[in-house]
Structure formats: C-alpha cells, structure tokens
Design an enzyme around this catalytic site. Sequence first.
Site, PDB file in Angstrom:
ATOM      1  CE  LYS A   1      78.688  72.777  31.116  1.00  0.00           C
ATOM      2  NZ  LYS A   1      79.506  73.970  30.818  1.00  0.00           N
TER       3      LYS A   1
ATOM      4  CG  HIS B   1      78.783  70.664  34.632  1.00  0.00           C
ATOM      5  ND1 HIS B   1      79.109  69.502  33.964  1.00  0.00           N
ATOM      6  CD2 HIS B   1      79.901  71.427  34.640  1.00  0.00           C
ATOM      7  CE1 HIS B   1      80.384  69.572  33.586  1.00  0.00           C
ATOM      8  NE2 HIS B   1      80.877  70.722  33.972  1.00  0.00           N
TER       9      HIS B   1
END
Length: 267
Positions: A160, A156
Amino acid sequence: MAEQIRVVVVGAKGRMGRETVKAIINDEALAFVGAVDRTLDGVPVSQVLGLDAGEVQFSTDLEKTLLETQADVMVDFTTPAVMKGNIDKAIALGVRPVVGTTGMTPEEIAAWDAACKERGIGGLIAPNFAIGAILMMRFAAEAAKFLPHVEIIEMHHDQKLDAPSGTAIKTLELIAQEREKMGQGHPNEHETIAGSRGGDYEGMRVHSVRLPGYVAHQQVIFGGLGQTLTIRHDSINRESFMPGVVLSCKEVMKYEGMVYGLENLLF
C-alpha cells in the site's frame, strides 16, 4: 430484464481489479465491457485472469476504451499517480467514476463534484467498500460523543502506497464532527523515536502498520475513566469489498454529483 450497466475496470490486472472483474461478471445487472492496464494491450482478459470474460481484451488507452465500449461506469483501482487523470477523462466523456483509489484532496473532490453535476452524472469515491468498515466508522463517530479520547491503528499489506489509509482519514473526519479538537496524552510527553506517537489529526493520533499478510484492518480505540472501547474491522480477503463495489456501480446511475464515502449510499 432491464438493460445492463456497462462497466469498464481500470487496473483490472491488479488484486482489487481481478476481484472486481469477477464480481461484475457474476452480477446479472452489470456487463463487463472493458479492461484497462498500463502494460497490456490487445491481450484477452480471460487469458490473463482465468475468468470467463468473453471477448473483452485489455487496453492501454482509457479514453478509447470508454468510447468504444459506450461505458456507463468506470471502476478505478489504480494508484494515486494516475487515478486523478482517469477521473477527469471519465467525467469529460460522461462516464460515471467509481473510485477505490485514495489520495485526493477535498478541493479536488469538490471540483469533480461540480464537473459531474455539469455533465448530469453521478460519481463515487470510497475510501473503503466493505460494508463492515462503513459500520465501524459509523459506530466510531457515535462513540466519540461519549468517549472523546481516541486513537486509530490501521494495518494494511506492505504494498500500500499511502499512509494513513483513506479509511483512517475518513474515520478521523467523521469523529471530528462529533467532538471538539483537543490534545491527548501528557502535555509534556516526548518522543524518544520521532513519530512513535503517530500522526496528529485535530488531537487524535493515527498509526499505520504495513506488513505482509495483512489485507485491510483498522481498530479505533477509545479511552475513558477506568475503561476502554475498541471497535475493529478486518477484511480477511478482497472479496469483502465486492458487495460495496457492485452496489456502487448500480447506485451511481441514479444521482448527480461526486459522493465521498459509501456510507452516503447506505444511510
């Protein structure tokens, strides 16, 4: 034409929030009626997001916004720190929460399920709204029946906050339903650098990558005698989540209780 479903977006200024506002505006069955952001108050949404959002203005007060707009659905893409309080407020006011923020416990989900049923409303918590990601998880659970040795690598963007991702956790939970808990790798293996074998969930290893340039990606790798199988999903941009978000806003009007996982609406 049926009456439109009135939707308030919390975290509307963020990357997922922006895409959500755009998707709601472009769907005839939905009406974008409110936007909540902790830093903006009384500022037109159109001015900030560059979208034709009519007269809707940002607000810092969630409860006031839900009440004044007579919202049917609250879509939440915020952070784990504030998401839980937002869900509590929505349910208390009879507004159906559709939540893409992750980081809650099974006990919290069970409590929200009971609260939704008491109010006679539905709710959805989805670790991932991308239809392809839901299929990836479903295929992985099926593969685990035949190839029980498995590891997950999820990748990601570097902003995040939680690791592993909610999608990885959901995938592990689904696989765990199909295979016995077991150890993997050599029983005497040693980590020269602590954590290099990743997190451990019932014997399965999960590895989290956080780098600029990624959006949301996951590969589930199975190993067997003389073979490997990789099931991979990539969200190239945040538009990939919007069909699932729009579907959830509509479907959440039809049931009671808190559902965990978009797959429960698809299958």
